[in-house]
Motif scaffolding. Structure first.
Motif, PDB file in Angstrom:
ATOM      1  N   GLY A 124      -6.414 -40.597  20.569  1.00 53.84           N
ATOM      2  CA  GLY A 124      -5.933 -39.403  21.237  1.00 53.84           C
ATOM      3  C   GLY A 124      -5.161 -39.697  22.509  1.00 53.84           C
ATOM      4  O   GLY A 124      -4.889 -38.807  23.299  1.00 53.84           O
ATOM      5  N   TRP A 125      -4.820 -40.947  22.717  1.00 55.91           N
ATOM      6  CA  TRP A 125      -4.096 -41.302  23.934  1.00 55.91           C
ATOM      7  C   TRP A 125      -2.603 -41.110  23.774  1.00 55.91           C
ATOM      8  O   TRP A 125      -2.114 -40.800  22.716  1.00 55.91           O
ATOM      9  CB  TRP A 125      -4.422 -42.719  24.387  1.00 55.91           C
ATOM     10  N   GLN A 126      -1.898 -41.292  24.868  1.00 57.74           N
ATOM     11  CA  GLN A 126      -0.454 -41.166  24.872  1.00 57.74           C
ATOM     12  C   GLN A 126       0.151 -42.545  24.714  1.00 57.74           C
ATOM     13  O   GLN A 126      -0.232 -43.485  25.401  1.00 57.74           O
ATOM     14  CB  GLN A 126       0.022 -40.538  26.169  1.00 57.74           C
ATOM     15  N   ALA A 127       1.090 -42.676  23.789  1.00 61.56           N
ATOM     16  CA  ALA A 127       1.800 -43.944  23.593  1.00 61.56           C
ATOM     17  C   ALA A 127       3.161 -43.835  24.262  1.00 61.56           C
ATOM     18  O   ALA A 127       3.873 -42.849  24.094  1.00 61.56           O
ATOM     19  CB  ALA A 127       1.974 -44.250  22.109  1.00 61.56           C
ATOM     20  N   VAL A 128       3.516 -44.863  25.002  1.00 54.45           N
ATOM     21  CA  VAL A 128       4.818 -44.926  25.664  1.00 54.45           C
ATOM     22  C   VAL A 128       5.580 -46.062  25.014  1.00 54.45           C
ATOM     23  O   VAL A 128       5.109 -47.200  24.977  1.00 54.45           O
ATOM     24  CB  VAL A 128       4.650 -45.192  27.174  1.00 54.45           C
ATOM     25  N   SER A 129       6.748 -45.769  24.448  1.00 50.27           N
ATOM     26  CA  SER A 129       7.544 -46.790  23.781  1.00 50.27           C
ATOM     27  C   SER A 129       8.612 -47.335  24.704  1.00 50.27           C
ATOM     28  O   SER A 129       9.172 -46.596  25.512  1.00 50.27           O
ATOM     29  CB  SER A 129       8.227 -46.220  22.524  1.00 50.27           C
ATOM     30  N   VAL A 130       8.866 -48.617  24.584  1.00 50.89           N
ATOM     31  CA  VAL A 130       9.952 -49.249  25.318  1.00 50.89           C
ATOM     32  C   VAL A 130      11.211 -49.091  24.493  1.00 50.89           C
ATOM     33  O   VAL A 130      11.254 -49.454  23.328  1.00 50.89           O
ATOM     34  CB  VAL A 130       9.647 -50.754  25.553  1.00 50.89           C
ATOM     35  N   VAL A 131      12.243 -48.524  25.076  1.00 42.28           N
ATOM     36  CA  VAL A 131      13.508 -48.300  24.382  1.00 42.28           C
ATOM     37  C   VAL A 131      14.491 -49.347  24.828  1.00 42.28           C
ATOM     38  O   VAL A 131      14.676 -49.560  26.026  1.00 42.28           O
ATOM     39  CB  VAL A 131      14.049 -46.880  24.656  1.00 42.28           C
ATOM     40  N   SER A 132      15.132 -50.004  23.842  1.00 45.05           N
ATOM     41  CA  SER A 132      16.100 -51.037  24.215  1.00 45.05           C
ATOM     42  C   SER A 132      17.500 -50.484  24.244  1.00 45.05           C
ATOM     43  O   SER A 132      17.818 -49.472  23.721  1.00 45.05           O
ATOM     44  CB  SER A 132      16.037 -52.201  23.250  1.00 45.05           C
ATOM     45  N   LEU A 170      -1.972 -45.739  16.819  1.00 45.71           N
ATOM     46  CA  LEU A 170      -3.266 -45.707  17.509  1.00 45.71           C
ATOM     47  C   LEU A 170      -3.570 -44.382  18.215  1.00 45.71           C
ATOM     48  O   LEU A 170      -4.748 -44.007  18.315  1.00 45.71           O
ATOM     49  CB  LEU A 170      -3.384 -46.878  18.488  1.00 45.71           C
ATOM     50  N   PRO A 171      -2.572 -43.620  18.686  1.00 48.81           N
ATOM     51  CA  PRO A 171      -2.913 -42.315  19.265  1.00 48.81           C
ATOM     52  C   PRO A 171      -3.650 -41.401  18.282  1.00 48.81           C
ATOM     53  O   PRO A 171      -4.378 -40.500  18.710  1.00 48.81           O
ATOM     54  CB  PRO A 171      -1.550 -41.724  19.647  1.00 48.81           C
ATOM     55  N   THR A 213      -0.988 -46.175  26.335  1.00 46.46           N
ATOM     56  CA  THR A 213      -0.664 -47.512  25.864  1.00 46.46           C
ATOM     57  C   THR A 213       0.849 -47.652  25.820  1.00 46.46           C
ATOM     58  O   THR A 213       1.560 -46.674  25.604  1.00 46.46           O
ATOM     59  CB  THR A 213      -1.261 -47.792  24.473  1.00 46.46           C
ATOM     60  N   MET A 214       1.315 -48.859  26.038  1.00 49.27           N
ATOM     61  CA  MET A 214       2.744 -49.106  25.948  1.00 49.27           C
ATOM     62  C   MET A 214       3.016 -49.866  24.651  1.00 49.27           C
ATOM     63  O   MET A 214       2.476 -50.954  24.432  1.00 49.27           O
ATOM     64  CB  MET A 214       3.241 -49.936  27.131  1.00 49.27           C
ATOM     65  N   VAL A 215       3.809 -49.263  23.784  1.00 47.20           N
ATOM     66  CA  VAL A 215       4.200 -49.908  22.537  1.00 47.20           C
ATOM     67  C   VAL A 215       5.443 -50.732  22.852  1.00 47.20           C
ATOM     68  O   VAL A 215       6.511 -50.189  23.089  1.00 47.20           O
ATOM     69  CB  VAL A 215       4.496 -48.864  21.436  1.00 47.20           C
ATOM     70  N   PHE A 216       5.274 -52.052  22.897  1.00 48.48           N
ATOM     71  CA  PHE A 216       6.395 -52.904  23.283  1.00 48.48           C
ATOM     72  C   PHE A 216       6.983 -53.668  22.106  1.00 48.48           C
ATOM     73  O   PHE A 216       8.097 -54.167  22.189  1.00 48.48           O
ATOM     74  CB  PHE A 216       5.993 -53.879  24.395  1.00 48.48           C
ATOM     75  N   MET A 245      -7.161 -49.712   8.484  1.00 54.92           N
ATOM     76  CA  MET A 245      -6.800 -50.473   9.677  1.00 54.92           C
ATOM     77  C   MET A 245      -7.095 -49.647  10.929  1.00 54.92           C
ATOM     78  O   MET A 245      -7.719 -50.133  11.873  1.00 54.92           O
ATOM     79  CB  MET A 245      -5.322 -50.863   9.616  1.00 54.92           C
ATOM     80  N   LEU A 246      -6.694 -48.385  10.924  1.00 59.69           N
ATOM     81  CA  LEU A 246      -6.928 -47.540  12.100  1.00 59.69           C
ATOM     82  C   LEU A 246      -8.416 -47.327  12.348  1.00 59.69           C
ATOM     83  O   LEU A 246      -8.886 -47.406  13.492  1.00 59.69           O
ATOM     84  CB  LEU A 246      -6.214 -46.202  11.925  1.00 59.69           C
ATOM     85  N   MET A 247      -9.172 -47.086  11.288  1.00 63.42           N
ATOM     86  CA  MET A 247     -10.621 -46.885  11.452  1.00 63.42           C
ATOM     87  C   MET A 247     -11.291 -48.166  11.945  1.00 63.42           C
ATOM     88  O   MET A 247     -12.198 -48.116  12.785  1.00 63.42           O
ATOM     89  CB  MET A 247     -11.245 -46.396  10.156  1.00 63.42           C
ATOM     90  N   ASN A 248     -10.852 -49.324  11.449  1.00 65.73           N
ATOM     91  CA  ASN A 248     -11.421 -50.596  11.890  1.00 65.73           C
ATOM     92  C   ASN A 248     -11.136 -50.852  13.367  1.00 65.73           C
ATOM     93  O   ASN A 248     -12.008 -51.338  14.094  1.00 65.73           O
ATOM     94  CB  ASN A 248     -10.891 -51.753  11.047  1.00 65.73           C
ATOM     95  N   VAL A 249      -9.931 -50.533  13.814  1.00 67.61           N
ATOM     96  CA  VAL A 249      -9.609 -50.683  15.236  1.00 67.61           C
ATOM     97  C   VAL A 249     -10.511 -49.764  16.052  1.00 67.61           C
ATOM     98  O   VAL A 249     -11.086 -50.181  17.063  1.00 67.61           O
ATOM     99  CB  VAL A 249      -8.112 -50.395  15.518  1.00 67.61           C
ATOM    100  N   GLY A 250     -10.661 -48.519  15.616  1.00 67.07           N
ATOM    101  CA  GLY A 250     -11.524 -47.578  16.329  1.00 67.07           C
ATOM    102  C   GLY A 250     -12.958 -48.050  16.414  1.00 67.07           C
ATOM    103  O   GLY A 250     -13.613 -47.950  17.466  1.00 67.07           O
TER     104      GLY A 250
END
Length: 191
Positions: free
Chosen positions: A183-191, A178-179, A161-164, A143-148
């Motif tokens: 190699g990007w930074q993922a930012v998660s939304v915390v509830s 995906l990072p 990217t924001m993981v919502f 899945m990860l390789m296919n997205v890439g």
């Protein structure tokens, strides 16, 4: 902390079973037992309080880990029955273990087989009991390789990217990994 625990679990050849933080005791009980889980990771006191009434029915339970430190009141309710580790304590233990066995994690990764389970993601159970979708390491990596491949260089290490979506949702799991390919930074939304 979620990402560290997620990657550590998968790299150690164990299977991660994420659940929605909104689940009630009986839903958590069903998934824990159905998935044959043996370690419980909770975010905080609120999540731990949900499982206290049912965790006595889990013969496979080997340990409880909390991301946030649990209060003494909560700890008193189960500490003598189950081994408990806070996230900070787990990091300390991991550093000590790494000094004693520096190649252990790399050996686990290198010996991992494609057909081994990486994760079981449960449906919300809107039409009955939740059903577990089994994802192998091969499936996750593919899945990860296919997205890439599909993205074809549109993103790089400078992007964020924001993981919502919840990390217990299959697309949220994808986003959280995906990072590894971009190699990007993922930012998660915390509830």
């Amino acid at each position: 902390e979620w990402h560290y625990l997620d990657m550590a679990t998968m790299c150690s050849r164990a299977c991660l079973v994420p659940i929605y933080p909104s689940y009630l005791s009986q839903e958590i009980d069903y998934i824990f037992q159905h998935s044959d889980s043996s370690i419980l990771i909770v975010e905080n006191d609120k999540q731990m309080e949900k499982v206290l009434p049912v965790m006595g029915q889990w013969p496979n339970l080997k340990a409880v880990i909390s991301i946030q430190e649990l209060s003494e009141d909560t700890l008193k309710k189960f500490r003598n029955a189950q081994p408990y580790f806070s996230f900070k304590e787990l990091l300390r233990i991991g550093k000590e273990e790494h000094k004693l066995h520096p190649d252990l994690l790399e050996n686990h990764i290198q010996n991992q087989q494609p057909e081994e389970l990486a994760s079981i993601i449960y449906t919300s159970g809107t039409t009955g009991e939740p059903k577990g979708a089994v994802i192998t390491h091969h499936g996750m990596a593919t899945m990860l390789m296919n997205v890439g491949t599909t993205i074809k260089g549109a993103f790089n290490h400078q992007d964020k990217t924001m993981v919502f979506l919840p990390l217990s949702h299959v697309l949220g799991r994808c986003d959280s990994l995906l990072p590894l390919i971009f190699g990007w930074q993922a930012v998660s939304v915390v509830s």
